[in-house]
Motif scaffolding. Structure first.
Motif, short mmCIF file in Angstrom:
data_model
loop_
_atom_site.label_atom_id
_atom_site.label_comp_id
_atom_site.label_asym_id
_atom_site.label_seq_id
_atom_site.Cartn_x
_atom_site.Cartn_y
_atom_site.Cartn_z
N VAL A 170 10.38 7.03 12.70
CA VAL A 170 9.76 5.77 13.13
C VAL A 170 10.55 4.59 12.59
O VAL A 170 10.77 3.60 13.29
CB VAL A 170 8.29 5.71 12.64
N GLN A 171 11.02 4.70 11.35
CA GLN A 171 11.83 3.64 10.76
C GLN A 171 13.07 3.37 11.61
O GLN A 171 13.41 2.21 11.89
CB GLN A 171 12.24 4.04 9.34
N ASN A 172 13.73 4.42 12.03
CA ASN A 172 14.95 4.27 12.84
C ASN A 172 14.65 3.74 14.24
O ASN A 172 15.47 3.03 14.84
CB ASN A 172 15.68 5.60 12.96
N GLN A 173 13.48 4.07 14.77
CA GLN A 173 13.13 3.66 16.12
C GLN A 173 12.65 2.21 16.22
O GLN A 173 13.06 1.48 17.12
CB GLN A 173 12.04 4.58 16.69
N VAL A 174 11.79 1.80 15.29
CA VAL A 174 11.17 0.47 15.44
C VAL A 174 11.38 -0.45 14.24
O VAL A 174 10.92 -1.60 14.26
CB VAL A 174 9.66 0.60 15.73
N GLY A 175 12.02 0.05 13.17
CA GLY A 175 12.33 -0.82 12.04
C GLY A 175 11.28 -0.92 10.96
O GLY A 175 11.36 -1.76 10.07
N VAL A 176 10.25 -0.04 11.01
CA VAL A 176 9.24 0.01 9.97
C VAL A 176 8.82 1.46 9.80
O VAL A 176 8.81 2.22 10.77
CB VAL A 176 8.02 -0.89 10.33
N ASP A 177 8.49 1.87 8.57
CA ASP A 177 8.29 3.29 8.29
C ASP A 177 6.93 3.85 8.72
O ASP A 177 6.70 5.04 8.72
CB ASP A 177 8.51 3.57 6.80
N ASN A 178 6.01 2.97 9.06
CA ASN A 178 4.69 3.41 9.51
C ASN A 178 4.10 2.28 10.35
O ASN A 178 4.15 1.12 9.95
CB ASN A 178 3.78 3.69 8.30
N VAL A 179 3.54 2.61 11.50
CA VAL A 179 2.97 1.59 12.38
C VAL A 179 1.44 1.55 12.28
O VAL A 179 0.85 0.52 11.98
CB VAL A 179 3.39 1.81 13.85
N CYS A 180 0.78 2.69 12.48
CA CYS A 180 -0.67 2.67 12.63
C CYS A 180 -1.40 2.22 11.38
O CYS A 180 -2.30 1.37 11.43
CB CYS A 180 -1.18 4.02 13.12
N GLU A 181 -1.03 2.76 10.21
CA GLU A 181 -1.74 2.40 8.97
C GLU A 181 -1.46 0.94 8.59
O GLU A 181 -2.36 0.19 8.23
CB GLU A 181 -1.33 3.33 7.84
N ARG A 182 -0.20 0.56 8.69
CA ARG A 182 0.17 -0.81 8.34
C ARG A 182 -0.46 -1.83 9.29
O ARG A 182 -0.93 -2.88 8.86
CB ARG A 182 1.69 -0.96 8.33
N ALA A 183 -0.48 -1.51 10.59
CA ALA A 183 -1.05 -2.45 11.58
C ALA A 183 -2.55 -2.62 11.35
O ALA A 183 -3.08 -3.74 11.45
CB ALA A 183 -0.78 -1.94 12.99
N ALA A 184 -3.24 -1.53 11.05
CA ALA A 184 -4.68 -1.61 10.80
C ALA A 184 -4.98 -2.51 9.61
O ALA A 184 -5.87 -3.37 9.67
CB ALA A 184 -5.24 -0.21 10.57
N GLY A 237 0.81 -1.20 0.00
CA GLY A 237 0.00 0.00 0.00
C GLY A 237 0.84 1.25 0.00
O GLY A 237 2.08 1.21 0.04
N THR A 238 0.17 2.38 -0.03
CA THR A 238 0.83 3.68 0.03
C THR A 238 0.57 4.27 1.41
O THR A 238 -0.60 4.45 1.80
CB THR A 238 0.29 4.63 -1.06
N PHE A 239 1.64 4.58 2.14
CA PHE A 239 1.49 5.00 3.53
C PHE A 239 2.23 6.31 3.80
O PHE A 239 3.14 6.70 3.05
CB PHE A 239 2.03 3.92 4.47
N GLN A 240 1.83 6.97 4.88
CA GLN A 240 2.53 8.16 5.35
C GLN A 240 3.75 7.68 6.14
O GLN A 240 3.64 7.27 7.28
CB GLN A 240 1.62 9.00 6.23
N THR A 241 4.91 7.73 5.51
CA THR A 241 6.11 7.15 6.11
C THR A 241 6.85 8.16 6.98
O THR A 241 6.68 9.37 6.84
CB THR A 241 7.05 6.61 5.02
#
Length: 370
Positions: A320-334, A312-316
């Motif tokens: 966040v990428q540096n902190q947890v290893g993924v560029d977006n958490v909320c949209e991807r998790a949903a 998908g296309t997400f607000q990256t």
């Protein structure tokens, strides 16, 4: 999910340790799919005593100094599972002032101190007490004592059907009507919104599926459509998943207010939410867990790798990428929680160290083993 065990004797306390070890050994549960929402399980052990006969025992055991009723009230307010090791009468008297209704009461289990029998006495279906009792009994070598009539007779249970399929029970008085009809040997009628019935599932013999919309009264109506239906019980899909990220240590009140305001902005209520989702490093985040327990909505987490694989296309965010290893958490998790099919309907909103997004799942209902 927090499993709060209270015992009253040395034998009871030793048994609580056995339960804690058995439950703590579990990473995933395959035997009973309905238990998956309880993972990971946190076990708290309590002992009620006038003299600290267990002094010096392991520190995970806490002593209850107030009344058992006060202890039970505190656990139920936190939406924990209560596990009494002792007489059923003790449990009944303790929980009685706290009871509300079968859709909101906490699950309550009782076992004898020798660990021979394990009895779910409250919220067997919606709260999952029956399934949890069966699973724990299997782990510790006890005999589960299930008293729910539909379970004993291997009959269709509409509240359990709703739980397994992520459906909201709109009118709880319909549960007794449908169950009574099933237990009397009658066939019940059901109509499911077009396109949402899993035709590959094994349909039960005591259910007759009518075309949608039905031209007559039905026992069970399953639909997301907002209109008046002539049905004994109305089930509506919990269609939405909340994806959320937050700064470590955010207070529960802040998270609760943040979620509430954005649900209102989008025009839905917690009853329409099937799951709260985030990244696995947030699996023990107190504020997210508190909201999940308060609303009785399962909280599921995913690894960074699992989230990054979502298409998908997400607000990256590089941060966040540096902190947890993924560029977006909320949209991807949903969206991850909606698999195999879902649509992002409320994009990322950020505020004061918290992010939220909402996805709508493609829902289907299916039948299976009761």
């Amino acid at each position: 999910m927090v499993l709060s065990i209270i015992s009253f004797t040395e034998n009871g306390m030793a048994f609580s340790e056995k339960i804690a070890r058995a439950v703590g050994e579990t990473d995933t549960i395959k035997e009973f799919d309905i238990i998956e929402e309880f993972l990971p399980i946190e076990v708290r052990r309590f002992t009620k005593c006038t003299t600290c006969f267990a002094a010096g025992r392991e520190s995970s055991i806490q002593f209850v100094k107030n009344s058992i009723g006060d202890w039970a009230k505190e656990q139920m307010e936190e939406r924990n599972v209560l596990f009494f090791i002792g007489a059923c009468g003790i449990a009944v008297r303790a929980i009685a002032p706290c009871l509300t209704d079968k859709l909101h009461d906490s699950p309550v289990l009782v076992a004898d101190e020798k660990g021979q029998y394990l009895i779910p006495i409250l919220s067997g279906h919606v709260g999952g007490a029956n399934a949890l009792a069966i699973w724990i009994a299997k782990k510790i070598g006890a005999e589960p004592v299930i008293t729910t009539a539909t379970d004993l007779n291997r009959k269709f249970a509409v509240d359990l059907f709703a739980k397994k399929n992520g459906l909201l029970i709109v009118n709880r008085d319909g549960i007794a009507k449908v169950s009574g009809k099933v237990l009397s040997g009658q066939i019940i009628s059901m109509s499911v919104e077009t396109g949402h019935l899993d035709v590959h599932g094994k349909q039960q013999d005591d259910i007759h599926i009518l075309p949608y919309p039905p031209a007559q009264q039905v026992d069970v109506m399953v639909t997301s459509e907002e209109k008046e239906w002539d049905a004994a019980i109305l089930l509506k899909p919990r269609e939405y998943v909340i994806g959320m990220g937050c700064r470590r240590g955010k207070e529960a009140e802040q998270i609760d207010d943040f979620i509430r305001r954005h649900l209102e902005k989008f025009g839905i209520v917690p009853g329409q939410v099937v799951e709260l989702a985030s990244i696995d490093c947030k699996r023990n985040e107190p504020g997210l867990l508190a909201w999940s327990r308060k609303e009785k909505i399962p909280f599921r987490t995913y690894t960074a790798e699992e989230l990054q694989s979502v298409k998908g296309t997400f607000q990256t965010s590089d941060f966040v990428q540096n902190q947890v290893g993924v560029d977006n958490v909320c949209e991807r998790a949903a969206l991850k929680s909606c698999e195999p099919m879902g649509t992002l309907v409320y994009e990322k909103h950020a505020e004061n160290g918290m992010t939220i997004a909402i996805a709508k799942r493609e829902w289907k209902v299916k039948f299976g083993e009761i």
